[in-house]
Design a protein around this motif. Structure first.
Motif, PDB file in Angstrom:
ATOM      1  N   TYR A 173      62.741 -40.280 -32.070  1.00 41.83           N
ATOM      2  CA  TYR A 173      62.847 -41.347 -31.113  1.00 41.83           C
ATOM      3  C   TYR A 173      62.023 -41.169 -29.838  1.00 41.83           C
ATOM      4  O   TYR A 173      61.650 -42.128 -29.051  1.00 41.83           O
ATOM      5  CB  TYR A 173      64.150 -41.906 -30.981  1.00 41.83           C
ATOM      6  N   GLY A 174      61.558 -40.009 -29.499  1.00 36.40           N
ATOM      7  CA  GLY A 174      60.706 -39.666 -28.577  1.00 36.40           C
ATOM      8  C   GLY A 174      61.663 -39.547 -27.361  1.00 36.40           C
ATOM      9  O   GLY A 174      62.778 -39.933 -27.237  1.00 36.40           O
ATOM     10  N   ILE A 175      61.024 -39.290 -26.405  1.00 39.14           N
ATOM     11  CA  ILE A 175      61.581 -39.246 -24.945  1.00 39.14           C
ATOM     12  C   ILE A 175      60.655 -39.443 -23.829  1.00 39.14           C
ATOM     13  O   ILE A 175      59.451 -38.998 -24.077  1.00 39.14           O
ATOM     14  CB  ILE A 175      62.472 -37.863 -24.717  1.00 39.14           C
ATOM     15  N   GLY A 176      61.027 -40.105 -22.807  1.00 37.48           N
ATOM     16  CA  GLY A 176      60.097 -40.501 -21.774  1.00 37.48           C
ATOM     17  C   GLY A 176      60.684 -39.989 -20.508  1.00 37.48           C
ATOM     18  O   GLY A 176      61.904 -40.326 -20.155  1.00 37.48           O
ATOM     19  N   TRP A 177      59.842 -39.681 -19.451  1.00 38.45           N
ATOM     20  CA  TRP A 177      60.379 -39.528 -18.136  1.00 38.45           C
ATOM     21  C   TRP A 177      59.676 -40.678 -17.137  1.00 38.45           C
ATOM     22  O   TRP A 177      58.373 -40.729 -17.356  1.00 38.45           O
ATOM     23  CB  TRP A 177      60.200 -38.196 -17.430  1.00 38.45           C
TER      24      TRP A 177
END
Length: 122
Positions: free
Chosen positions: A32-36
């Motif tokens: 699902y990915g990850i973002g900051w």
């Protein structure tokens, strides 16, 4: 249930380093990915660093290239945002998010943590 919990924010001086943590549960970062992201007062939320679920590549905003990096501890389901050479313009609330987005734009992310404040000031 998808959950993200940020921690590690604080007050630092220009030039200092800080490491933020994002503890995750209920999903797989590789899928699902990850973002900051970060949001300063009066400004829109901007993508700082994102990992694409499609190809695993990492996107860095121009403003943080060479200063910010991401690390993962799969055993702890935790991701870390290492921030070096911090400047006053890095002051913001920092969030981690997920949701399958391939682009590092906030409106494509579904699940968000509560955020952690980073203040860079002398």
């Amino acid at each position: 249930q998808v959950q993200l919990l940020e921690s590690g924010g604080g007050l630092v001086q220009p030039g200092d380093s800080l490491r933020l943590s994002c503890e995750t549960s209920g999903f797989t970062v590789d899928n699902y990915g990850i973002g900051w992201f970060r949001q300063a007062p009066g400004k829109e939320r901007e993508g700082v660093l994102c990992i694409s679920p499609r190809d695993g590549n990492t996107y860095y905003a121009d403003s943080v290239k060479g200063r910010f990096t991401i690390a993962r501890d799969n055993a702890k389901n935790t991701l870390y945002l290492q921030m070096n050479s911090l400047q006053p313009e890095d002051t913001a609330v920092y969030y981690c998010a997920t949701g399958g987005a391939d682009r590092c734009v906030s409106y494509e992310y579904i699940y968000w943590g509560q955020g952690t404040q980073v203040t860079v000031s002398s």
